[in-house]
Design a protein around this motif. Structure first.
Motif, mmCIF file in Angstrom:
data_model
loop_
_atom_site.group_PDB
_atom_site.id
_atom_site.type_symbol
_atom_site.label_atom_id
_atom_site.label_comp_id
_atom_site.label_asym_id
_atom_site.label_seq_id
_atom_site.Cartn_x
_atom_site.Cartn_y
_atom_site.Cartn_z
ATOM 1 N N LEU A 402 -23.676 -26.053 -21.502
ATOM 2 C CA LEU A 402 -25.068 -25.609 -21.479
ATOM 3 C C LEU A 402 -25.433 -24.832 -22.742
ATOM 4 O O LEU A 402 -26.479 -25.048 -23.345
ATOM 5 C CB LEU A 402 -25.329 -24.755 -20.240
ATOM 6 N N ARG A 403 -24.568 -23.916 -23.135
ATOM 7 C CA ARG A 403 -24.870 -23.060 -24.292
ATOM 8 C C ARG A 403 -24.389 -23.654 -25.605
ATOM 9 O O ARG A 403 -24.640 -23.098 -26.661
ATOM 10 C CB ARG A 403 -24.216 -21.689 -24.086
ATOM 11 N N ASP A 404 -23.670 -24.789 -25.530
ATOM 12 C CA ASP A 404 -23.042 -25.418 -26.693
ATOM 13 C C ASP A 404 -22.200 -24.398 -27.450
ATOM 14 O O ASP A 404 -22.375 -24.169 -28.648
ATOM 15 C CB ASP A 404 -24.093 -26.048 -27.618
ATOM 16 N N LEU A 405 -21.262 -23.800 -26.733
ATOM 17 C CA LEU A 405 -20.310 -22.874 -27.355
ATOM 18 C C LEU A 405 -19.327 -23.703 -28.171
ATOM 19 O O LEU A 405 -18.583 -24.521 -27.614
ATOM 20 C CB LEU A 405 -19.579 -22.067 -26.283
ATOM 21 N N ALA A 406 -19.319 -23.523 -29.480
ATOM 22 C CA ALA A 406 -18.523 -24.365 -30.365
ATOM 23 C C ALA A 406 -17.605 -23.495 -31.218
ATOM 24 O O ALA A 406 -17.776 -22.286 -31.323
ATOM 25 C CB ALA A 406 -19.428 -25.213 -31.258
ATOM 26 N N GLY A 407 -16.636 -24.169 -31.822
ATOM 27 C CA GLY A 407 -15.654 -23.459 -32.623
ATOM 28 C C GLY A 407 -14.464 -23.062 -31.764
ATOM 29 O O GLY A 407 -14.059 -23.778 -30.841
ATOM 30 N N LEU A 408 -13.899 -21.915 -32.061
ATOM 31 C CA LEU A 408 -12.744 -21.420 -31.318
ATOM 32 C C LEU A 408 -13.212 -20.564 -30.145
ATOM 33 O O LEU A 408 -13.967 -19.611 -30.323
ATOM 34 C CB LEU A 408 -11.840 -20.592 -32.238
ATOM 35 N N LEU A 409 -12.764 -20.921 -28.936
ATOM 36 C CA LEU A 409 -13.071 -20.168 -27.723
ATOM 37 C C LEU A 409 -11.783 -19.554 -27.194
ATOM 38 O O LEU A 409 -10.757 -20.250 -27.062
ATOM 39 C CB LEU A 409 -13.684 -21.070 -26.652
ATOM 40 N N VAL A 410 -11.816 -18.260 -26.893
ATOM 41 C CA VAL A 410 -10.666 -17.552 -26.337
ATOM 42 C C VAL A 410 -11.076 -16.995 -24.981
ATOM 43 O O VAL A 410 -12.016 -16.203 -24.893
ATOM 44 C CB VAL A 410 -10.184 -16.428 -27.269
ATOM 45 N N ILE A 411 -10.374 -17.417 -23.923
ATOM 46 C CA ILE A 411 -10.701 -17.024 -22.553
ATOM 47 C C ILE A 411 -9.626 -16.064 -22.057
ATOM 48 O O ILE A 411 -8.430 -16.403 -22.065
ATOM 49 C CB ILE A 411 -10.777 -18.254 -21.634
ATOM 50 N N ASP A 412 -10.051 -14.887 -21.647
ATOM 51 C CA ASP A 412 -9.138 -13.871 -21.133
ATOM 52 C C ASP A 412 -9.170 -13.914 -19.611
ATOM 53 O O ASP A 412 -10.024 -13.287 -18.975
ATOM 54 C CB ASP A 412 -9.552 -12.490 -21.664
ATOM 55 N N PHE A 413 -8.239 -14.691 -19.043
ATOM 56 C CA PHE A 413 -8.160 -14.787 -17.586
ATOM 57 C C PHE A 413 -7.511 -13.527 -17.010
ATOM 58 O O PHE A 413 -6.833 -12.760 -17.708
ATOM 59 C CB PHE A 413 -7.349 -16.018 -17.171
ATOM 60 N N ILE A 414 -7.696 -13.333 -15.697
ATOM 61 C CA ILE A 414 -7.037 -12.235 -15.004
ATOM 62 C C ILE A 414 -5.536 -12.538 -14.959
ATOM 63 O O ILE A 414 -5.116 -13.665 -14.663
ATOM 64 C CB ILE A 414 -7.612 -12.075 -13.586
ATOM 65 N N ASP A 415 -4.710 -11.551 -15.254
ATOM 66 C CA ASP A 415 -3.269 -11.753 -15.309
ATOM 67 C C ASP A 415 -2.728 -12.147 -13.929
ATOM 68 O O ASP A 415 -3.099 -11.551 -12.900
ATOM 69 C CB ASP A 415 -2.568 -10.478 -15.786
#
Length: 756
Positions: A402-415
Motif C-alpha cells: 500500500l505504501r510502496d515501502l522500497a529499499g531496505l526494510l528491517v522488521i524488529d519482531f518480538i523476541d
C-alpha cells in the motif's frame, strides 16, 4: 461481494485505484497528472556521453534528466564493430539466451520439491539464506544479470559512440537527483504473455509458476506458438490457467504492437517517445484484474469508456463487469475506503489482536517495529509473541504494497525463545509476499530478532508523492526547545557584536524565542552592549518559522540561517586546521611535463612526505632558501602565462635531502671550501638582491666518470628551475672549474650535489 476494483478518476489531476477484499484494502495505486510514470516506456534516444570509468553511457531520451545506460544493458546489435564480429557475437548471445531459458525452466520445475524440503528442514537452515519473491511483468522477462556480462573483449568506449541513436526502455523511474535507469533489452507486457523482441530465448514459462502440471501444460502451448527467431516469449502467472486460444490471441496482439513500434521508430527523430506503457487504468486492468473480481466500478465518464473499451479488447467476456458509479456520494466514501487511505499517513498501524506496528522511513532504510500492545489473549509470553508476530508478518506485507515501502526494510519482531516459532513467522512472511508485484529478497530472522528484506520500488510512495518536507523541522520531526534556541541566538549575538565597536545590531526572531530572550536574558544582552559598544535590538518577525533567525549587522549586511547550524562547519574546521605545504614553482611548473616525468612525480610525493615528517630539521633550510623562493615566485608572476618555457621538477628526494647531504659531506676534504663559498654567496645576495645568484657545483671522487656526467645533467635541469632564467658566465665558469678538478682528482663520487 468479496473482491472489487474501485477506480476514482473524477478529478483529472489524480487517478486512484483500490482493490478491496472483504472490505479490506489489498492494493492501492495512484497516478498524478503532473508526474506521469516512465517505467516501461520505450524511447528513441541519443547517446550524449560515454563514461569509461563507469562502463556506462548517459542518454538523452526526453526526460527531465539524462538516463543511465549500463554497458551490460546494451544489446550487441548497437556495437559499432565489423559485421562479421557482430554476427558471431549475436550467435553466441542467442545460444546463451536459450541456455539461460532452459536453466530457468529446470530450476523452476524443481521449486516445488525444493520448497517442501526447505519447509521440512527449516530448523536447520542458516541465518544467511535469502529468498527471491515476487516480480512484475518486466521483472519476469528480465534475464539473470550474470548472463549480461560485459562481452569479453570489448569495452563501452570501443563499441558505443557519442551521438549514436538507440532504442531504449525505462527500467527505473527518475528519483531525486538520479536519472532513470535504461536498457536496450525491450519487453512488451500483455495480459498473459511478455514479448521480448530482441532476446532470442524462444518460449518460456514464468519463474513464479511453481506448479509442475501447469508448467508442463504451458510448455506444450508455447511450443505451438510461432515465435520468430531472435525473439523471446514468457507466459506470465496470469496465464497459468489459460487455454491455447487465449494465450495465442495475446501473443498476436503483442506482435502487432511491436510492428507498430518498429514503423514509428523508423519515421521518428531522436529523442522521442515511441511507445507508452499505458495509463494507470489500463495497467491495473492488465496486471491486477482476474476472474475472481466481482466488479470494476469507475467514477468518471471518460475513464469508464476507456476501461470498457480496453476490457473488450483484453477479455471480451468480462466487459460486463465494468460498471460506472452512479451514486450521489463519492465512490471511495460510499465503500468506506477514504478513511482507510487517510490512515496510511499515520506511522502507527493497529493489529487485530491489540498489537501495533510503527513504521519509520529513514535515509538508509525503513524500520518497522512490532509491539504487543494490548494483546493479552494467550496464556504465555511465547504464545503471545508468536500470535502477534504472525499477524504482524501479514500486515507488514500489506503495508509494503500500500505504501510502496522500497529499499531496505528491517522488521524488529518480538523476541521468541523457540527456533521453530521464528521459522513459522518466516514462512508466514514469504507466503504473504507472494502476491506482491515488486521484486523482493527476504532474509532470515537473526539472533537479535530482526528480519531484513529488500523491495523493488514500483512507484512514488504515498508519503513521497503526497507530502512535502516540513519547513520547521526539515523532516526530522523535532525542533529545539525555546530555551535552547534562545541560548543559540545569544551566543550568535555575542559573536557578531564582538566584531564591531559601534553601531546597531538588529536580531529578527520568532515570537516565542524573542519573548524568552527579552524576559530572561536582558541582563546578558546589556552586558554585551556595555562590553562591545554595539546597541542590540530584538524584533519579532512572524514570517520566520520556529528554527529561523535573521541578523542585521552594524555595517548593514544581513546574516540569516537556521538554528541547527551548518553540518559542513565541522568538516571545514578540520580541513582548515592543517596548513598545506606550499610547493615551489607555481602551477606552471607542471606544464610541459610529459609521460616521462611520471617517476619524477612519485619522487616528489615521497620527498614531500619526508619533508613533512622532518619539518623541524628542515626549518633552517627553508628559511635560507626564502630569498630564492621569492625570486622564483616573482618570475612566475611575470612569465606564468608563457607556456613556451616549461619548467622541470627538482628531484632532491633521490639523493636524500639537505640533511643527508650535510652529514655525508662533513667528512669530505672540500667541506671547508664549500662552506666558504656558501658564505660568499650569502654575502653577495645581501649586497645586491637583484643580482643573479651564483651556483657552485661540487663533485666528490668515488664513482665512475659516467655517473658524474649524469649528475651534471641533472644539476643543469635543476638550475633551470630554481635559478634565474639567464645564467651568468660566472656560473658556467664555476661549473667548468669543478669538472676540471674532478678530472684531476680521480673518479667522481656518486652523490654529486649543488648548493646556493
Amino acid at each position: 461481494m468479496t473482491k472489487n476494483m474501485l477506480i476514482d478518476a473524477i478529478h483529472p489531476e489524480e487517478t486512484r485505484v483500490v482493490v478491496t477484499d472483504h472490505n479490506q484494502i489489498q492494493e492501492f495505486d495512484f497516478e498524478s497528472q503532473s508526474k506521469a510514470p516512465l517505467r516501461g516506456n520505450i524511447y528513441l534516444a541519443k547517446v550524449t556521453r560515454v563514461e569509461p570509468s563507469l562502463q556506462a553511457a548517459f542518454v538523452e531520451y526526453g526526460g527531465n534528466r539524462h538516463g543511465f545506460l549500463a554497458f551490460n544493458e546494451i544489446h550487441p546489435d548497437y556495437y559499432q564493430i565489423p559485421v562479421s564480429d557482430r554476427e558471431e557475437l549475436l550467435k553466441a548471445q542467442a545460444a546463451e539466451d536459450r541456455s539461460q531459458a532452459a536453466t530457468d525452466d529446470n530450476q523452476a520445475d524443481g521449486d516445488d520439491n525444493a520448497t517442501a524440503e526447505t519447509d521440512g528442514e527449516a530448523d536447520g537452515e542458516t541465518d544467511g539464506d535469502v529468498s527471491d519473491i515476487g516480480g512484475d511483468a518486466h521483472e519476469e522477462a528480465a534475464p539473470a544479470i550474470n548472463m549480461r556480462a560485459l562481452h569479453r573483449k570489448y569495452k563501452i568506449q570501443e563499441v558505443i559512440k557519442r551521438r549514436q541513436i538507440i532504442l531504449i526502455q525505462v527500467m527505473k523511474e527518475e528519483r531525486g537527483n538520479k536519472g532513470a535507469a535504461l536498457t536496450t533489452y525491450l519487453s512488451l507486457a500483455g495480459r498473459y504473455c511478455v514479448l521480448m523482441p530482441n532476446t532470442a530465448r524462444g518460449g518460456g514459462i514464468s519463474r513464479k509458476i511453481n506448479n509442475g502440471a501447469d508448467r508442463k501444460k504451458l510448455k506444450t502451448i508455447v511450443g505451438k506458438l510461432d515465435v520468430a527467431d531472435g525473439m523471446g516469449l514468457i507466459v506470465r502467472t496470469a496465464g497459468a490457467q489459460r487455454t491455447l486460444a487465449e494465450i495465442r490471441r495475446d501473443f498476436q496482439y503483442l506482435t502487432r504492437m511491436w510492428e507498430d513500434i518498429r514503423e514509428k521508430t523508423v519515421s521518428s527523430t531522436a529523442p522521442t517517445l515511441v511507445y507508452e506503457e499505458g495509463n494507470l487504468i489500463r495497467r491495473c486492468i492488465r496486471d491486477l484484474y482476474s476472474k475472481d473480481f466481482d466488479q470494476v466500478v469507475i467514477d468518471g465518464a471518460d475513464s469508464y469508456k476507456e476501461a470498457k473499451t480496453y476490457m473488450k479488447l483484453l477479455m471480451p467476456s468480462h466487459a460486463r463487469k465494468v460498471k460506472q458509479h452512479a451514486g450521489d456520494a463519492p465512490l471511495f466514501k460510499e465503500h468506506g475506503v477514504e478513511d482507510k487511505l487517510a490512515a496510511m499517513f499515520n506511522p502507527t498501524v493497529v493489529l487485530p489482536s491489540g498489537g501495533y506496528l510503527v513504521i519509520n522511513p529513514t535515509e538508509a532504510l525503513v524500520s518497522i517495529d512490532v509491539n504487543s500492545g494490548k494483546s493479552t489473549r494467550e496464556q504465555s509470553v511465547e504464545k503471545t509473541a508468536l500470535a502477534t508476530n504472525l499477524e504482524a508478518a501479514v500486515e507488514v506485507a500489506r503495508q509494503a504494497r500500500l505504501r510502496d515501502l522500497a529499499g531496505l526494510l528491517v522488521i524488529d519482531f518480538i523476541d521468541m525463545d523457540e527456533n521453530r516459532n521464528n521459522r513459522a513467522v518466516e514462512r508466514k512472511m514469504k507466503e504473504a509476499l507472494k502476491a506482491d508485484r515488486a521484486r523482493i529478497q527476504v532474509g532470515r530472522i537473526s539472533s537479535f530478532g530482526l528480519m531484513e528484506m529488500s523491495r523493488q520500488r514500483m512507484r512514488a510512495g504515498v508519503l513521497e508523492g503526497s507530502s512535502e518536507t516540513c519547513a520547521h523541522c526539515n523532516g526530522s520531526g523535532m525542533v529545539r526547545s525555546v530555551e535552547s534556541r534562545a541560548l543559540h541566538v545569544l551566543r550568535q549575538i555575542d559573536e557578531d557584536a564582538g566584531k564591531f565597536s559601534e553601531g546597531e545590531l538588529t536580531v529578527h526572531l520568532p515570537q516565542d524565542v524573542a519573548v524568552y530572550l527579552l524576559n530572561n536574558k536582558r541582563g546578558q544582552l546589556h552586558e554585551i552592549e556595555t562590553r562591545t559598544g554595539v546597541s542590540i535590538s530584538v524584533e519579532i518577525d512572524n514570517e520566520l518559522n520556529a528554527m529561523e533567525i535573521s541578523i542585521t549587522l552594524p555595517d548593514n549586511s544581513e546574516s540569516s540561517g537556521r538554528m541547527e547550524g551548518d553540518p559542513s562547519a565541522a568538516v571545514s574546521d578540520e580541513n582548515g586546521g592543517k596548513r598545506r605545504r606550499r610547493r615551489r614553482g607555481g602551477r606552471n611548473r607542471r606544464r610541459g611535463q610529459g609521460a616521462e616525468n611520471g617517476a619524477e612525480d612519485g619522487d616528489e610525493e615521497v620527498e614531500s612526505a619526508a619533508e613533512d615528517s622532518n619539518s623541524d630539521a628542515n626549518d633552517a633550510d627553508v628559511s635560507a632558501d626564502s630569498a630564492t623562493d621569492s625570486t622564483g615566485d616573482g618570475e612566475d608572476g611575470e612569465d606564468g602565462d608563457d607556456e613556451d618555457k616549461p619548467k622541470r621538477r627538482r628531484r632532491r628526494g633521490r639523493r636524500g635531502g639537505r640533511n643527508r647531504r650535510r652529514s655525508q659531506d662533513a667528512t669530505t676534504e672540500g667541506e671547508a671550501d664549500s662552506e666558504a663559498d656558501a658564505e660568499a654567496d650569502t654575502e653577495a645576495t645581501d649586497d645586491d638582491a637583484a643580482a643573479p645568484q651564483k651556483i657552485i657545483l661540487e663533485v666528490a671522487t668515488e664513482e665512475a666518470e659516467e655517473d658524474a656526467e649524469e649528475a651534471a645533467e641533472e644539476n643543469t635541469d635543476a638550475m633551470a628551475e630554481d635559478a634565474p632564467a639567464e645564467i651568468s658566465e660566472t656560473d658556467e665558469e664555476a661549473e667548468s672549474e669543478a669538472d676540471e678538478e674532478s678530472d684531476g682528482k680521480g673518479k667522481p663520487r656518486k652523490s654529486g650535489w649543488w648548493r646556493k
